[in-house]
Design an enzyme around this catalytic site. Structure first.
Site, PDB file in Angstrom:
ATOM      1  N   HIS A 139     -24.825  33.692  12.510  1.00 31.68           N
ATOM      2  CA  HIS A 139     -24.511  32.270  12.886  1.00 31.68           C
ATOM      3  C   HIS A 139     -23.058  31.989  13.302  1.00 31.68           C
ATOM      4  O   HIS A 139     -22.975  30.838  13.904  1.00 31.68           O
ATOM      5  CB  HIS A 139     -25.194  31.270  11.706  1.00 31.68           C
ATOM      6  CG  HIS A 139     -26.564  31.645  11.648  1.00 31.68           C
ATOM      7  ND1 HIS A 139     -27.532  31.240  12.606  1.00 31.68           N
ATOM      8  CD2 HIS A 139     -27.321  31.815  10.555  1.00 31.68           C
ATOM      9  CE1 HIS A 139     -28.549  31.448  12.085  1.00 31.68           C
ATOM     10  NE2 HIS A 139     -28.646  31.678  10.667  1.00 31.68           N
ATOM     11  N   ASP A 165     -34.282  38.199  12.165  1.00 33.21           N
ATOM     12  CA  ASP A 165     -34.211  37.034  11.122  1.00 33.21           C
ATOM     13  C   ASP A 165     -35.120  35.921  11.550  1.00 33.21           C
ATOM     14  O   ASP A 165     -35.279  35.594  12.649  1.00 33.21           O
ATOM     15  CB  ASP A 165     -32.688  36.591  11.124  1.00 33.21           C
ATOM     16  CG  ASP A 165     -32.208  35.893   9.910  1.00 33.21           C
ATOM     17  OD1 ASP A 165     -31.494  36.392   9.072  1.00 33.21           O
ATOM     18  OD2 ASP A 165     -32.567  34.393   9.699  1.00 33.21           O
ATOM     19  N   HIS A 215     -34.313  32.886  11.300  1.00 32.69           N
ATOM     20  CA  HIS A 215     -33.457  31.799  12.009  1.00 32.69           C
ATOM     21  C   HIS A 215     -32.866  32.428  13.318  1.00 32.69           C
ATOM     22  O   HIS A 215     -32.733  33.576  13.319  1.00 32.69           O
ATOM     23  CB  HIS A 215     -32.257  31.698  10.972  1.00 32.69           C
ATOM     24  CG  HIS A 215     -32.475  30.868   9.831  1.00 32.69           C
ATOM     25  ND1 HIS A 215     -32.705  31.722   8.586  1.00 32.69           N
ATOM     26  CD2 HIS A 215     -32.979  29.748   9.340  1.00 32.69           C
ATOM     27  CE1 HIS A 215     -33.222  31.157   7.666  1.00 32.69           C
ATOM     28  NE2 HIS A 215     -33.161  29.840   7.909  1.00 32.69           N
ATOM     29  N   ASP A 229     -36.347  37.098   6.053  1.00 36.06           N
ATOM     30  CA  ASP A 229     -36.441  35.713   5.484  1.00 36.06           C
ATOM     31  C   ASP A 229     -37.855  35.093   6.109  1.00 36.06           C
ATOM     32  O   ASP A 229     -38.029  33.877   6.087  1.00 36.06           O
ATOM     33  CB  ASP A 229     -35.126  34.581   5.676  1.00 36.06           C
ATOM     34  CG  ASP A 229     -34.397  34.877   6.846  1.00 36.06           C
ATOM     35  OD1 ASP A 229     -34.702  35.317   7.684  1.00 36.06           O
ATOM     36  OD2 ASP A 229     -33.291  34.237   6.988  1.00 36.06           O
TER      37      ASP A 229
HETATM   38 ZN   LIG Z   1     -31.935  33.640   8.295  1.00 38.02          ZN
END
Ligand SMILES: [Zn+2]
Ligand SMILES: [Zn+2]
Length: 401
Positions: free
Chosen positions: A137, A173, A175, A262
């Site tokens: 990120h 991931d 995200h 996740d």
């Molecule tokens: Zn994540």
């Protein structure tokens, strides 16, 4: 067992820690390593220590002003001026607050990913795994989402500069892999592929299927945002179908993958509803593609994963077991409910508040099906087709007539 893979780790990596209460908890590295050692799949000769990334390597991606701000905030008592500027650099929110030694600790994580790339690009090993990395990120000018420096972006940039290789970045991931995507958004020699829960309800909010890259890089950004409550079958169908097409079209020289885990139903940070099965299947496909298209060159990193007892150790162990062609992977195809070592379960149960699983994969027959399964599957199929709209068929471009 093939030993042509290296595992990059140093206990000092456990010190990348925002606070005792913060969900990003590197204890998961210790728990994973212990599991691998207990099944005899990680020997000392496979382990290499990370190096420390140099400031110039970090600044190949991050703004010098940002790196200077991180350094100033790494002091035990940062100046008032540095603290006043922290919010501007994304380093004073709940997610990514500055901490003492942050620059040094993160430079070690970045160096671990660079070490993995060095080992693979020099031909010393076919594959390398650095579970301490995967901070996808962080942006060139900002810390975000538990990430200070973006080791994935820095590693890709390092590969570009030193080997001029075409890099396929695969982000599993839950995200969106936003930091890596935006860093290479206009670069036609870096393809970023991210499967994630749609940003409609989840951090960082980006990763829409229409984000495809810009200028010369148009078509080398691939996003596959799946619906909340997506389960194994639809997740894997989306991943397999789109990634297969992307690899055939892009023809990478090397794969760098990020393995946040996740998307598991137990993870507290998102709403995907997958089981451990996707963490067996995704690395298997990536491994196959690396051998088929990239002369085996495959660098894998960690990432998110916040159920550090029940999910992360199993998922990350499966990744390493895949990398080394461990026979347990074959066994799990036939017997998904093969037991974990009871001694491992007993030891870490003391630390976990929730009961640890007894088996490698999850007993999903006992799980309740998501009521909107058909609707979610149909929506994900539409997204797959939209994601592939501008991924060219290489056979077509070879025969323009
Ligand atoms: Zn994540
Ligand atoms: Zn292999």
């Amino acid at each position: 067992m093939s030993s042509n893979a290296k595992f990059i780790y140093d206990p000092d990596e456990l010190n990348y820690r925002f606070s005792d209460e913060h969900p990003f908890n590197q204890t998961r590295l210790e728990v994973t390593i212990d599991l691998l050692k207990q099944v005899g799949a990680l020997t000392e000769d496979a382990i290499l220590k990370p190096r420390i990334a140099s400031e110039s390597e970090i600044k190949a991606v991050h703004l010098p002003e940002y790196v200077n701000a991180v350094k100033a905030l790494s002091a035990p008592n940062p100046t008032d001026e540095a603290v006043r500027a922290a919010a501007k650099w994304g380093l004073q929110d709940e997610d990514t607050p500055f901490f003492t030694g942050m620059h040094e600790k993160t430079s070690l994580l970045v160096g671990g990913s660079l070490k993995a790339a060095e080992v693979v690009m020099s031909g010393q090993a076919e594959h390398a795994l650095h579970l301490g990395g995967g901070l996808h990120h962080a942006l060139p000018n900002k810390g975000a989402g538990f990430c200070v420096y973006n080791d994935a972006s820095i590693t890709i940039e390092w590969i570009r500069r030193n080997y001029n290789a075409r890099v396929l970045y695969i982000d599993t991931d839950v995200h969106h892999g936003d930091g890596v995507q935006w860093t290479f958004y206009t670069d036609p020699d870096v393809c970023t592929f991210s499967i994630h829960e749609t940003g409609k309800y989840l951090f960082p909010g980006t990763g829409a299927v229409e984000e495809r890259g810009e200028g010369l890089g148009f078509g080398t950004t691939i996003n596959l945002p799946v619906e909340p409550y997506t389960e194994d079958e639809s997740w894997m169908e989306s991943f397999n179908h789109v990634l297969g097409e992307v690899v055939r079209s892009f023809r990478p020289d090397v794969i760098l993958s990020q393995h946040g885990c996740d998307a598991h139903a137990f993870d507290p940070q998102a709403h995907a509803h997958c089981s451990m099965n996707i963490y067996l299947q995704m690395p298997k496909l990536i491994h196959k593609l690396a051998h088929q298209y990239c002369g085996a060159r495959w660098i894998a990193l960690g990432g998110g994963g916040y159920d550090i007892w029940r999910v992360v150790p199993r998922a990350w162990s499966l990744l390493w077991l895949t990398m080394i062609d461990h026979p347990l992977i074959q066994t799990l195809e036939q017997q998904p409910l093969t037991s974990l070592p009871p001694s491992w379960v007993k030891q870490w149960q003391k630390a976990s508040q929730l009961p640890l699983p007894a088996t490698w994969l999850d007993p999903i027959e006992e799980w309740e099906a998501i009521p909107r399964r058909a609707e979610i599957t149909a929506k994900n199929r539409r997204t797959q087709e939209i994601a592939l709209l501008y991924v060219s068929d290489p056979k077509a471009s070879q025969n323009p007539e």
